[in-house]
Write an enzyme that holds these catalytic residues in place. Structure first.
Site, PDB file in Angstrom:
ATOM      1  N   LYS A   1      44.272  22.467  15.980  1.00 52.27           N
ATOM      2  CA  LYS A   1      43.085  22.926  15.256  1.00 52.27           C
ATOM      3  C   LYS A   1      41.904  23.190  16.205  1.00 52.27           C
ATOM      4  O   LYS A   1      41.035  24.000  15.901  1.00 52.27           O
ATOM      5  CB  LYS A   1      42.661  21.901  14.203  1.00 52.27           C
ATOM      6  CG  LYS A   1      43.749  21.471  13.208  1.00 52.27           C
ATOM      7  CD  LYS A   1      44.208  22.586  12.322  1.00 52.27           C
ATOM      8  CE  LYS A   1      44.936  22.141  11.056  1.00 52.27           C
ATOM      9  NZ  LYS A   1      46.238  21.504  11.263  1.00 52.27           N
TER      10      LYS A   1
HETATM   11  C1  PLP Z   1      47.449  21.650  10.480  1.00 57.39           C
HETATM   12  C2  PLP Z   1      48.678  21.222  11.160  1.00 57.39           C
HETATM   13  C3  PLP Z   1      49.921  21.840  10.917  1.00 57.39           C
HETATM   14  C4  PLP Z   1      50.087  22.914   9.870  1.00 57.39           C
HETATM   15  O1  PLP Z   1      49.421  24.107  10.194  1.00 57.39           O
HETATM   16  P1  PLP Z   1      49.073  25.173   9.060  1.00 57.39           P
HETATM   17  O2  PLP Z   1      48.241  26.197   9.717  1.00 57.39           O
HETATM   18  O3  PLP Z   1      48.344  24.415   8.000  1.00 57.39           O
HETATM   19  O4  PLP Z   1      50.372  25.702   8.557  1.00 57.39           O
HETATM   20  C5  PLP Z   1      51.007  21.443  11.667  1.00 57.39           C
HETATM   21  N1  PLP Z   1      50.911  20.466  12.587  1.00 57.39           N
HETATM   22  C6  PLP Z   1      49.744  19.837  12.842  1.00 57.39           C
HETATM   23  C7  PLP Z   1      49.715  18.751  13.859  1.00 57.39           C
HETATM   24  C8  PLP Z   1      48.595  20.196  12.147  1.00 57.39           C
HETATM   25  O5  PLP Z   1      47.435  19.571  12.412  1.00 57.39           O
END
Ligand code: PLP
Length: 502
Positions: free
Chosen positions: A116
């Site tokens: 993120k």
């Molecule tokens: C948010 C997240 C995901 C999923 O990603 P999306 O964009 O919501 O599909 C997978 N792994 C981790 C560690 C995340 O923080």
């Protein structure tokens, strides 16, 4: 480049408006009116460029109402060596698993140790500039619903950014101990964190409702504020994610893993469908991709959807060891349906209305077929996730987190089922130390230490994998936030946190 709402094409905005607003008034999501093309010559020219230079080229194609200087300013302040530890914030790790070569795209070297950060370190820069262009001097109130990682990354990205306030809601029993500790110890004068009695979908639904509620909007307006979003419904979140797929392709070519112009497969551990959608956008721009492998945990609503064309959220919700994927309403799928329906806003709205009222919809045979031609859907349950962490460490001495393990397991299943030997890039989405308890359990069936940081220490002793500094430094830090609310009261919590309850 203009942006349309997926549910009402007559809503047309600039990129600055799309980013400042977050979500369209009609409840639809903003999407670019067309996919700008990345020619093979342009892609070739990127081979010798840095991550930051690649980012500027791609972002420039979408944010046409930003100057080159503005885009450079955003990129250069986001992906610093200080924050990501290297000039390349998204390196590839090459491992062999069960006899097949995998390229793990490590997206978790940022300040909060999850992918993120790749978007949330740059979004505040996009948003600040977007507000200058469109906001009429208002302060932005960032409302976030999080399944664990977005919340911390958004708090860190927006802490003490002038003219912004940020409020984060997370499911009280739906995040890991480290994720909770990361959020509750957050510093900054403009931040507020609150747990909710409910799951991520409850938090996300309530946040969307608060966003689009005209009365709440009017109260904010009278107080010189406006809502914006840092969830992946915001276009400013998706755009930076396109970059690392293109950059990974360049790095694959440079390291001889793939010949220039040859296709790759991309595997993504998926929850809200944002990360994988960004990869799909890169493909629509011209990146040579053969197949997207969509990996889910036991909350396998997307696996069923890709295989049957029926999206049905009326099912059990599981709390798993990969909490950031514990989601039954994958918001960004709406953007894929819009593309796959030939940019048909009426059809897309029909599906989303059915989802809202009945919790289920079935797409046309045409859309189902189009999706199946580019996407493979699979899932890994808790046992498979654990076994993958264990086996990958045993075979390669490579430690991966629970979400990445889901992707590795599904990718492995895909290769075995299809025999497809296309070189594959797997999105590695978090540091294993965010999920120490589950990772430790996968490696060692012995007794677990009691405290979170003792688990971190034990995992480090067992594997030798370095503990990221931003996590190590949280040891012994006291929590600032401990509020828990019911989902019905979230609106009131927001107004009180802003000091404008009427
Ligand atoms: C948010 C997240 C995901 C999923 O990603 P999306 O964009 O919501 O599909 C997978 N792994 C981790 C560690 C995340 O923080």
């Amino acid at each position: 480049m203009l942006y349309h709402s997926t549910q009402d094409k007559s809503q047309v905005v600039s990129s600055a408006q799309a980013i400042a607003q977050g979500i369209s008034k009609d409840g639809g999501l903003f999407v670019p009116e067309s996919f700008p093309q990345l020619t093979l010559d342009e892609l070739r020219s990127m081979l010798t460029k840095t991550y930051g230079q690649r980012a500027k080229m791609i972002i420039g194609k979408y944010l046409t109402d930003f100057t080159d200087e503005e885009i450079a300013d955003c990129v250069d302040n986001a992906y610093t060596v200080e924050k990501f530890g290297d000039i390349n914030p998204a390196p590839l790790a090459n491992v062999t698993y069960n006899g097949d070569e995998l390229n793990l795209l490590e997206l978790w070297h940022g300040p909060t140790c999850a992918f993120k950060d790749m978007a949330l370190q740059i979004l505040p820069h996009f948003l600040t500039k977007s507000l200058q262009k469109t906001g009429g001097g208002k302060d932005a109130v960032i409302l976030v619903a999080t399944s664990g990682d977005t919340g911390k990354a958004a708090l860190e990205g927006f802490r003490d950014v002038p003219h912004t306030k940020i409020i984060v809601f997370y499911p009280v029993n739906g995040v890991s101990a480290m994720q909770k500790h990361q959020m509750n110890t957050q510093g900054g004068e403009n931040v507020y964190v609150c747990a909710i009695n409910g799951n991520f979908d409850d938090a996300q639904t309530a946040v969307k409702q608060i966003f689009t509620d005209p009365e709440t909007g009017a109260i904010l307006d009278r107080n010189g504020m406006m809502f914006s979003s840092a969830n992946s419904i915001n276009w400013g979140r998706l755009l930076p994610q396109i970059v690392y797929y293109v950059s990974a392709y360049c790095d694959m070519v440079n390291s001889g893993k793939v010949a220039f112009g040859e296709k790759i497969n991309i595997t993504v551990p998926t929850g809200n469908f944002g990360n994988i959608l960004a990869g799909y956008y890169a493909y629509e721009m011209g990146l040579p991709v053969n197949k997207f492998i969509c990996a889910s945990n036991s909350n396998n609503v997307l696996t069923d959807f890709i295989n049957t064309g029926i999206y049905d959220k009326n099912r059990s919700f599981y709390t798993t060891v990969s909490p950031s994927m514990d989601i039954l309403v994958s918001s960004n799928l709406e953007r894929l349906l819009y593309v796959m329906s030939g940019r048909n806003d009426v059809e897309t709205k029909g599906y989303m209305d059915a989802l809202k009222t009945k919790g289920v919809y079935e797409v046309s045979a045409e859309i189902k077929e189009k999706i199946a031609s580019m996407f493979y859907g699979g899932y890994a349950d808790e046992d498979a996730t654990e076994k993958t962490i264990h086996d990958l460490f045993e075979q390669e001495h490579y430690l991966c987190d629970t979400h990445t393990a889901v992707a590795v397991a599904v990718c492995d299943e895909y290769v075995r089922k299809t025999g497809d030997k296309t070189p594959v890039v797997i999105a590695s989405t978090a540091s294993p130390y965010k999920f120490s308890k589950a990772v430790l359990t996968a490696l060692d069936k012995g007794e677990l230490p009691e405290s979170e940081f003792d688990m971190v220490e034990k995992l480090n002793e067992l594997t030798g994998a370095p503990v990221p500094a931003p996590l190590a430094s949280l040891r012994g830090k006291t929590a600032r936030f401990s509020d828990v609310t019911d989902k019905e009261d979230m609106q009131g919590v927001v107004l009180r946190a802003l000091g404008i309850a009427e």
